[in-house]
Scaffold this motif. Structure first.
Motif, PDB file in Angstrom:
ATOM      1  N   GLY A  12      -8.454   1.596   6.314  1.00 45.77           N
ATOM      2  CA  GLY A  12      -9.065   2.398   5.252  1.00 45.77           C
ATOM      3  C   GLY A  12      -8.143   3.474   4.721  1.00 45.77           C
ATOM      4  N   LYS A  13      -7.337   4.024   5.608  1.00 47.68           N
ATOM      5  CA  LYS A  13      -6.380   5.050   5.180  1.00 47.68           C
ATOM      6  C   LYS A  13      -5.352   4.451   4.218  1.00 47.68           C
ATOM      7  CE  LYS A  13      -5.325   8.194   8.141  1.00 47.68           C
ATOM      8  NZ  LYS A  13      -4.759   8.914   9.314  1.00 47.68           N
ATOM      9  N   LEU A  14      -4.934   3.221   4.494  1.00 50.73           N
ATOM     10  CA  LEU A  14      -4.011   2.534   3.576  1.00 50.73           C
ATOM     11  C   LEU A  14      -4.669   2.268   2.227  1.00 50.73           C
ATOM     12  CD1 LEU A  14      -2.317  -0.087   5.946  1.00 50.73           C
ATOM     13  CD2 LEU A  14      -1.205   1.869   4.843  1.00 50.73           C
ATOM     14  N   VAL A  15      -5.939   1.862   2.254  1.00 49.90           N
ATOM     15  CA  VAL A  15      -6.673   1.596   1.012  1.00 49.90           C
ATOM     16  C   VAL A  15      -6.777   2.872   0.176  1.00 49.90           C
ATOM     17  CG1 VAL A  15      -8.931   0.991   0.047  1.00 49.90           C
ATOM     18  CG2 VAL A  15      -7.989  -0.338   1.956  1.00 49.90           C
ATOM     19  N   GLU A  16      -7.191   3.964   0.812  1.00 47.48           N
ATOM     20  CA  GLU A  16      -7.357   5.228   0.088  1.00 47.48           C
ATOM     21  C   GLU A  16      -6.023   5.723  -0.464  1.00 47.48           C
ATOM     22  OE1 GLU A  16      -9.603   9.540   0.612  1.00 47.48           O
ATOM     23  OE2 GLU A  16      -9.213   8.292   2.388  1.00 47.48           O
ATOM     24  N   MET A  17      -4.980   5.645   0.333  1.00 50.69           N
ATOM     25  CA  MET A  17      -3.660   6.085  -0.100  1.00 50.69           C
ATOM     26  C   MET A  17      -3.167   5.251  -1.275  1.00 50.69           C
ATOM     27  SD  MET A  17      -0.118   6.184   2.082  1.00 50.69           S
ATOM     28  CE  MET A  17      -0.186   4.406   2.264  1.00 50.69           C
ATOM     29  N   ALA A  18      -3.316   3.930  -1.178  1.00 49.93           N
ATOM     30  CA  ALA A  18      -2.852   3.051  -2.250  1.00 49.93           C
ATOM     31  C   ALA A  18      -3.639   3.288  -3.534  1.00 49.93           C
ATOM     32  CB  ALA A  18      -2.969   1.596  -1.811  1.00 49.93           C
ATOM     33  N   ALA A  19      -4.954   3.513  -3.407  1.00 41.73           N
ATOM     34  CA  ALA A  19      -5.777   3.793  -4.585  1.00 41.73           C
ATOM     35  C   ALA A  19      -5.294   5.065  -5.277  1.00 41.73           C
ATOM     36  CB  ALA A  19      -7.246   3.918  -4.178  1.00 41.73           C
ATOM     37  N   ASN A  20      -5.040   6.108  -4.507  1.00 44.09           N
ATOM     38  CA  ASN A  20      -4.579   7.380  -5.087  1.00 44.09           C
ATOM     39  C   ASN A  20      -3.195   7.246  -5.704  1.00 44.09           C
ATOM     40  OD1 ASN A  20      -6.939   8.707  -4.350  1.00 44.09           O
ATOM     41  ND2 ASN A  20      -6.126   9.359  -2.373  1.00 44.09           N
ATOM     42  N   LEU A  21      -2.291   6.536  -5.015  1.00 47.10           N
ATOM     43  CA  LEU A  21      -0.942   6.337  -5.551  1.00 47.10           C
ATOM     44  C   LEU A  21      -0.984   5.506  -6.833  1.00 47.10           C
ATOM     45  CD1 LEU A  21       1.089   5.605  -2.282  1.00 47.10           C
ATOM     46  CD2 LEU A  21       1.310   7.612  -3.758  1.00 47.10           C
ATOM     47  N   GLY A  22      -1.820   4.473  -6.841  1.00 47.36           N
ATOM     48  CA  GLY A  22      -1.938   3.636  -8.033  1.00 47.36           C
ATOM     49  C   GLY A  22      -2.428   4.416  -9.226  1.00 47.36           C
ATOM     50  N   ARG A  23      -3.400   5.313  -9.001  1.00 47.29           N
ATOM     51  CA  ARG A  23      -3.947   6.120 -10.101  1.00 47.29           C
ATOM     52  C   ARG A  23      -2.930   7.126 -10.623  1.00 47.29           C
ATOM     53  NH1 ARG A  23      -8.492   6.885  -6.467  1.00 47.29           N
ATOM     54  NH2 ARG A  23     -10.146   5.384  -6.917  1.00 47.29           N
ATOM     55  N   GLN A  24      -2.024   7.580  -9.745  1.00 45.95           N
ATOM     56  CA  GLN A  24      -0.993   8.515 -10.204  1.00 45.95           C
ATOM     57  C   GLN A  24      -0.117   7.871 -11.269  1.00 45.95           C
ATOM     58  OE1 GLN A  24       1.308  10.143  -6.949  1.00 45.95           O
ATOM     59  NE2 GLN A  24      -0.533  10.766  -5.814  1.00 45.95           N
ATOM     60  N   THR A  25       0.204   6.596 -11.071  1.00 49.60           N
ATOM     61  CA  THR A  25       1.057   5.878 -12.018  1.00 49.60           C
ATOM     62  C   THR A  25       0.264   5.361 -13.208  1.00 49.60           C
ATOM     63  OG1 THR A  25       2.554   5.192 -10.255  1.00 49.60           O
ATOM     64  CG2 THR A  25       2.602   3.891 -12.293  1.00 49.60           C
ATOM     65  N   ARG A  26      -0.934   4.847 -12.935  1.00 57.24           N
ATOM     66  CA  ARG A  26      -1.761   4.217 -13.976  1.00 57.24           C
ATOM     67  C   ARG A  26      -3.191   4.760 -13.811  1.00 57.24           C
ATOM     68  NH1 ARG A  26      -0.876  -0.809 -16.812  1.00 57.24           N
ATOM     69  NH2 ARG A  26       0.933  -1.199 -15.484  1.00 57.24           N
ATOM     70  N   PRO A  27      -3.518   5.858 -14.484  1.00 55.27           N
ATOM     71  CA  PRO A  27      -4.817   6.512 -14.275  1.00 55.27           C
ATOM     72  C   PRO A  27      -6.029   5.614 -14.506  1.00 55.27           C
ATOM     73  CG  PRO A  27      -3.347   7.961 -15.485  1.00 55.27           C
ATOM     74  CD  PRO A  27      -2.658   6.631 -15.406  1.00 55.27           C
ATOM     75  N   ASP A  28      -5.881   4.621 -15.376  1.00 54.26           N
ATOM     76  CA  ASP A  28      -7.023   3.752 -15.684  1.00 54.26           C
ATOM     77  C   ASP A  28      -7.007   2.444 -14.887  1.00 54.26           C
ATOM     78  OD1 ASP A  28      -4.791   2.664 -16.879  1.00 54.26           O
ATOM     79  OD2 ASP A  28      -5.814   2.102 -18.744  1.00 54.26           O
ATOM     80  N   ILE A  29      -6.203   2.393 -13.824  1.00 54.37           N
ATOM     81  CA  ILE A  29      -6.096   1.147 -13.059  1.00 54.37           C
ATOM     82  C   ILE A  29      -7.452   0.757 -12.470  1.00 54.37           C
ATOM     83  CG2 ILE A  29      -5.460   2.262 -10.857  1.00 54.37           C
ATOM     84  CD1 ILE A  29      -3.456  -0.100 -10.482  1.00 54.37           C
ATOM     85  N   ALA A  85       0.832  -1.204   0.000  1.00 56.24           N
ATOM     86  CA  ALA A  85       0.000   0.000   0.000  1.00 56.24           C
ATOM     87  C   ALA A  85       0.868   1.256   0.000  1.00 56.24           C
ATOM     88  CB  ALA A  85      -0.931  -0.008   1.210  1.00 56.24           C
ATOM     89  N   LEU A  86       1.951   1.221   0.768  1.00 52.40           N
ATOM     90  CA  LEU A  86       2.855   2.367   0.844  1.00 52.40           C
ATOM     91  C   LEU A  86       3.594   2.602  -0.470  1.00 52.40           C
ATOM     92  CD1 LEU A  86       4.342   1.618   4.384  1.00 52.40           C
ATOM     93  CD2 LEU A  86       2.795   3.500   3.813  1.00 52.40           C
ATOM     94  N   LEU A  87       3.835   1.518  -1.206  1.00 54.03           N
ATOM     95  CA  LEU A  87       4.594   1.602  -2.460  1.00 54.03           C
ATOM     96  C   LEU A  87       3.691   1.383  -3.672  1.00 54.03           C
ATOM     97  CD1 LEU A  87       7.742  -0.489  -1.418  1.00 54.03           C
ATOM     98  CD2 LEU A  87       7.489   1.998  -1.427  1.00 54.03           C
ATOM     99  N   ALA A  88       2.413   1.698  -3.544  1.00 50.83           N
ATOM    100  CA  ALA A  88       1.445   1.386  -4.597  1.00 50.83           C
ATOM    101  C   ALA A  88       1.761   2.082  -5.914  1.00 50.83           C
ATOM    102  CB  ALA A  88       0.041   1.753  -4.132  1.00 50.83           C
ATOM    103  N   ASP A  89       2.375   3.260  -5.864  1.00 52.82           N
ATOM    104  CA  ASP A  89       2.732   3.936  -7.121  1.00 52.82           C
ATOM    105  C   ASP A  89       3.785   3.147  -7.884  1.00 52.82           C
ATOM    106  OD1 ASP A  89       4.462   4.489  -5.006  1.00 52.82           O
ATOM    107  OD2 ASP A  89       4.971   6.503  -5.723  1.00 52.82           O
ATOM    108  N   GLU A  90       4.701   2.504  -7.163  1.00 52.91           N
ATOM    109  CA  GLU A  90       5.700   1.654  -7.823  1.00 52.91           C
ATOM    110  C   GLU A  90       5.063   0.344  -8.298  1.00 52.91           C
ATOM    111  OE1 GLU A  90       9.308   0.929  -5.761  1.00 52.91           O
ATOM    112  OE2 GLU A  90       9.553   2.994  -5.072  1.00 52.91           O
ATOM    113  N   ILE A  91       4.264  -0.268  -7.434  1.00 56.34           N
ATOM    114  CA  ILE A  91       3.624  -1.540  -7.771  1.00 56.34           C
ATOM    115  C   ILE A  91       2.777  -1.398  -9.034  1.00 56.34           C
ATOM    116  CG2 ILE A  91       1.994  -3.303  -6.955  1.00 56.34           C
ATOM    117  CD1 ILE A  91       4.503  -3.357  -5.307  1.00 56.34           C
TER     118      ILE A  91
END
Length: 369
Positions: free
Chosen positions: A303-320, A244-250
């Protein structure tokens, strides 16, 4: 079945009510299903796909448990291959049944997740019988079982860690998924099946790349040999806090995330679902926790981890594509939260699908306010 036994007017009102809910909800209600029967039941309740097929549940049936035990006790590459060659057509048949039942709806298949010790017996009589079946010495089998023992198996050698140390398992499961999809697609080309392969318990980008390479190399070869242009997606479960912390990389390698909130809750709180029941009642009576965090998502922490990971994931892959799977996916309060966070779907057990459909509609209306 219960709906069929009530007067037609009530049944009709229920169906109109659910249509009202379906017209308003944002979230898709995928379901957790491990068999064609479960999948068909989920569809009957209005599921729009399967968010979690737990492949390990298939291994406990009939001859499959024998084959996976042969794999576990294998001492040579040839013995390992022989066991995996037995398992592949069995898994493929299961996947074909699920694809048939879902009629082209999306299906997310999670690769082997639990530690291998769950597939071997602990009772001395059962061990003796298995040693005879496997044609190995009882002492030797006891040694294998002892080697599989872990102090904390929930946090041990399981999930994608199995694929790193036993690549043949991931290759076998990939072959079964892709061959099943190709066969069913051939019989029903209008369904245009796109397999979704989910790698569990990933905690690092390099780990995901390693296991994904095994999957894509195997899948691409089979698809090419079949003369097909079938597409497939590879994603991961976000259930280790580090992921979750590294979701933008994942997200550089994962085409979708599914939040495995059961394990994410265990690893975030630092206690297991199996053991927490011994002391959580005291936490409720002392007003430390208001709810069971395994029944209702802990929005402040997990929930904070979920929200953070969702936002980080979208930064890298907007259509994830983002989903949540587990029993939280059938809890109205948890559904309200994940709708607010902007996830695409929730996945729960088949019999919780109607509740989840209604809760998703209510969440959309409330969150839009």
């Amino acid at each position: 079945e219960a709906i069929k036994t009530v007067p037609a007017t009530i049944s009709g009102d229920f169906e109109r009510f659910m249509k009202w809910a379906d017209d308003r909800r944002r979230l898709k209600i995928r379901t957790n299903a491990d068999t064609p029967r479960d999948a068909a039941q989920a569809v009957a309740f209005g599921a729009e796909g399967i968010g979690l097929v737990r492949t390990e549940h298939m291994f406990f049936e009939g001859d499959k448990i024998k084959a996976i035990r042969e794999m576990i006790v294998a001492k040579t590459d040839d013995q390992m291959k022989a066991a995996l060659d037995k398992l592949e057509p069995m898994q493929q048949k299961d996947f074909e049944g699920i694809y048939e039942a879902m009629e082209g709806r999306p299906v997310t298949i999670r690769y082997l997740d639990p530690p291998l010790h769950e597939f071997v017996p602990t009772n001395p009589d059962d061990i003796k019988e298995l040693a005879k079946e496997m044609n190995i010495g009882e002492d030797e089998l006891n040694q294998v079982i002892s080697n599989l023992h872990e102090v904390n198996p929930m946090m041990g050698h399981r999930g994608s860690r199995l694929a790193v140390s036993n690549p043949g398992i991931a290759k076998m499961q990939t072959a079964a998924v892709i061959k099943a999809a190709l066969n069913v697609n051939k019989a029903h080309p209008e369904w245009n099946i796109v397999p979704e392969i989910m790698l569990p318990l990933i905690g690092d980008l390099a780990e995901l790349k390693y296991v994904k390479k095994i999957v894509t190399t195997t899948a691409d070869e089979i698809i090419k040999e079949a003369g097909s242009d079938m597409k497939y997606h590879v994603g991961t479960m976000i259930e280790v806090p580090r992921a979750a912390l590294l979701a933008d990389e994942i997200a550089k390698e994962a085409e979708f995330f599914s939040f495995g909130t059961n394990d994410l809750t265990q690893l975030t709180f630092g206690f297991s679902r199996d053991d927490a029941g011994k002391f959580l009642p005291q936490y409720y009576s002392a007003k430390i926790y208001e709810n069971d965090p395994f029944a209702r998502l802990d929005q402040n922490g997990v929930g904070k981890l979920v929200e953070m990971a969702a936002n980080l994931g979208r930064q890298t892959r907007p259509d994830i594509k983002l989903g949540v799977c587990g029993e939280h996916g059938g809890d109205p309060a948890s559904i309200h939260f994940v709708d607010k966070v902007g996830l695409n779907y929730v996945s729960c057990s088949p019999y919780r699908v109607p509740i989840a459909r209604l809760a998703a509609a209510q969440a959309t209306i409330e969150n839009e306010k």
